[in-house]
Motif scaffolding. Structure first.
Motif, PDB file in Angstrom:
ATOM      1  N   GLU A  62       0.832  -1.204   0.000  1.00 58.89           N
ATOM      2  CA  GLU A  62       0.000   0.000   0.000  1.00 58.89           C
ATOM      3  C   GLU A  62       0.866   1.253   0.000  1.00 58.89           C
ATOM      4  O   GLU A  62       0.575   2.230  -0.707  1.00 58.89           O
ATOM      5  N   VAL A  63       1.944   1.239   0.776  1.00 54.61           N
ATOM      6  CA  VAL A  63       2.858   2.387   0.809  1.00 54.61           C
ATOM      7  C   VAL A  63       3.419   2.659  -0.577  1.00 54.61           C
ATOM      8  O   VAL A  63       3.466   3.810  -1.042  1.00 54.61           O
ATOM      9  N   GLN A  64       3.840   1.603  -1.259  1.00 57.00           N
ATOM     10  CA  GLN A  64       4.408   1.771  -2.592  1.00 57.00           C
ATOM     11  C   GLN A  64       3.378   2.326  -3.571  1.00 57.00           C
ATOM     12  O   GLN A  64       3.678   3.213  -4.372  1.00 57.00           O
ATOM     13  N   ILE A  65       2.158   1.813  -3.515  1.00 58.29           N
ATOM     14  CA  ILE A  65       1.103   2.290  -4.401  1.00 58.29           C
ATOM     15  C   ILE A  65       0.828   3.770  -4.161  1.00 58.29           C
ATOM     16  O   ILE A  65       0.710   4.564  -5.103  1.00 58.29           O
ATOM     17  N   ASN A  66       0.745   4.171  -2.893  1.00 64.03           N
ATOM     18  CA  ASN A  66       0.487   5.572  -2.573  1.00 64.03           C
ATOM     19  C   ASN A  66       1.628   6.476  -3.034  1.00 64.03           C
ATOM     20  O   ASN A  66       1.392   7.577  -3.548  1.00 64.03           O
ATOM     21  N   GLU A  67       2.861   6.027  -2.839  1.00 60.83           N
ATOM     22  CA  GLU A  67       4.008   6.819  -3.273  1.00 60.83           C
ATOM     23  C   GLU A  67       4.030   6.963  -4.788  1.00 60.83           C
ATOM     24  O   GLU A  67       4.263   8.061  -5.317  1.00 60.83           O
ATOM     25  N   ASP A  68       3.770   5.864  -5.503  1.00 62.11           N
ATOM     26  CA  ASP A  68       3.767   5.914  -6.962  1.00 62.11           C
ATOM     27  C   ASP A  68       2.626   6.779  -7.478  1.00 62.11           C
ATOM     28  O   ASP A  68       2.779   7.520  -8.456  1.00 62.11           O
ATOM     29  N   ALA A  69       1.462   6.690  -6.814  1.00 61.51           N
ATOM     30  CA  ALA A  69       0.321   7.495  -7.234  1.00 61.51           C
ATOM     31  C   ALA A  69       0.582   8.986  -6.991  1.00 61.51           C
ATOM     32  O   ALA A  69       0.260   9.839  -7.837  1.00 61.51           O
ATOM     33  N   ALA A  70       1.179   9.316  -5.852  1.00 62.99           N
ATOM     34  CA  ALA A  70       1.502  10.711  -5.550  1.00 62.99           C
ATOM     35  C   ALA A  70       2.523  11.257  -6.543  1.00 62.99           C
ATOM     36  O   ALA A  70       2.405  12.407  -7.002  1.00 62.99           O
ATOM     37  N   ARG A  71       3.505  10.442  -6.910  1.00 65.15           N
ATOM     38  CA  ARG A  71       4.497  10.855  -7.896  1.00 65.15           C
ATOM     39  C   ARG A  71       3.844  11.076  -9.255  1.00 65.15           C
ATOM     40  O   ARG A  71       4.179  12.031  -9.972  1.00 65.15           O
ATOM     41  N   LEU A  72       2.906  10.210  -9.593  1.00 64.85           N
ATOM     42  CA  LEU A  72       2.211  10.343 -10.875  1.00 64.85           C
ATOM     43  C   LEU A  72       1.427  11.653 -10.935  1.00 64.85           C
ATOM     44  O   LEU A  72       1.437  12.355 -11.944  1.00 64.85           O
ATOM     45  N   ILE A  73       0.765  11.985  -9.846  1.00 64.22           N
ATOM     46  CA  ILE A  73       0.004  13.239  -9.794  1.00 64.22           C
ATOM     47  C   ILE A  73       0.948  14.441  -9.922  1.00 64.22           C
ATOM     48  O   ILE A  73       0.680  15.395 -10.656  1.00 64.22           O
ATOM     49  N   ALA A  74       2.079  14.380  -9.210  1.00 61.08           N
ATOM     50  CA  ALA A  74       3.016  15.502  -9.205  1.00 61.08           C
ATOM     51  C   ALA A  74       3.686  15.705 -10.566  1.00 61.08           C
ATOM     52  O   ALA A  74       3.856  16.843 -11.021  1.00 61.08           O
ATOM     53  N   LEU A  75       4.031  14.609 -11.230  1.00 59.84           N
ATOM     54  CA  LEU A  75       4.784  14.707 -12.481  1.00 59.84           C
ATOM     55  C   LEU A  75       3.907  14.883 -13.710  1.00 59.84           C
ATOM     56  O   LEU A  75       4.289  15.559 -14.665  1.00 59.84           O
ATOM     57  N   ARG A  76       2.718  14.297 -13.715  1.00 65.32           N
ATOM     58  CA  ARG A  76       1.896  14.281 -14.931  1.00 65.32           C
ATOM     59  C   ARG A  76       0.748  15.274 -14.901  1.00 65.32           C
ATOM     60  O   ARG A  76       0.101  15.486 -15.924  1.00 65.32           O
TER      61      ARG A  76
END
Length: 239
Positions: A62-76
């Motif tokens: 879950e931590v990894q999914i949240n981190e990847d999702a937050a990065r996706l929002i920030a970058l894209r």
């Protein structure tokens, strides 16, 4: 225009990677439910301990999914529709993590119950309830992968079956306690397990509702039948 298509393509690729993690996490949680129920029925302390150990991997997922999702929002910087998809992924992962916690809690109580006299039929009944919950979770995740609002709605409606199973088990455990005070400790633990399973069904329903929101843009109206209230259920669970 080509740049926009490129950005969209990169976003889709990144989102697919995150969704693959959600599917993997879902498989881990389904295994936890099944193994926790099997350990309970067989009074298998070693299997119960294994369920408890594996919960850490679910939490980390879950931590990894949240981190990847937050990065996706920030970058894209996704558009409104795409942002809705990313937020849904995070909510689904949160529901899966909670279901994993409930499976771990069942495993903890299994180790305690293994030292107590067995309550006839309880393991089979709770395993049947766990199987119903697992089917709900599997179908909720399938509805997400397929973007199938109809299947998601079917999952919502089936939560009533899990609620009814919980109510029946509560009454059964209450009867055992009234008939013989020596059954109280065991039945209290079994009741907590039944309540954990009922909550798992609620989280599977939440996942299904996220799917409906993704597909239609609206959360479903709350027309799903509610479970009937059970006297003392709240006080016994401490919730």
């Amino acid at each position: 225009m080509n740049r926009d298509k490129h950005i969209s393509s990169v976003f889709d690729r990144d989102l697919e990677t995150i969704q693959a993690l959600v599917v993997k996490m879902g498989g881990m949680v389904e295994a936890a439910i099944n193994d926790a129920a099997t350990a309970l029925e067989a009074r298998d302390e070693e299997m119960a301990e294994e369920v408890r150990r594996r919960d850490r991997a679910i939490d980390l997922m879950e931590v990894q999914i949240n981190e990847d999702a937050a990065r996706l929002i920030a970058l894209r910087a996704p558009t409104a529709t795409d942002l809705r998809m990313v937020l849904a992924v995070m909510k689904i992962a949160a529901s899966l993590e909670r279901v994993g916690d409930y499976a771990k809690n069942i495993a903890k109580r299994t180790s305690v119950l293994a030292q107590m006299p067995a309550i006839d039929g309880s393991g089979i009944a709770l395993r049947r309830m766990a199987q119903a919950v697992n089917r709900m979770l599997q179908d909720a995740l399938d509805s997400y992968i397929r973007r199938d609002a109809e299947l998601a709605e079917d999952v919502r409606q089936r939560d009533l079956e899990v609620d009814q199973m919980y109510n029946a088990l509560f009454r059964e455990f209450l009867t055992y306690m009234m008939e013989d005070p020596r059954n109280i400790s065991s039945c209290m633990h079994l009741h907590f397990i039944a309540k954990n399973l009922e909550r798992m069904g609620d989280h599977a329903t939440s996942i299904a509702e996220q799917v409906i929101y993704l597909v239609t843009g609206d959360l479903p109206e709350d027309t799903r039948p509610k479970r009937s209230s059970v006297p003392m259920a709240t006080s016994l669970t401490g919730n």
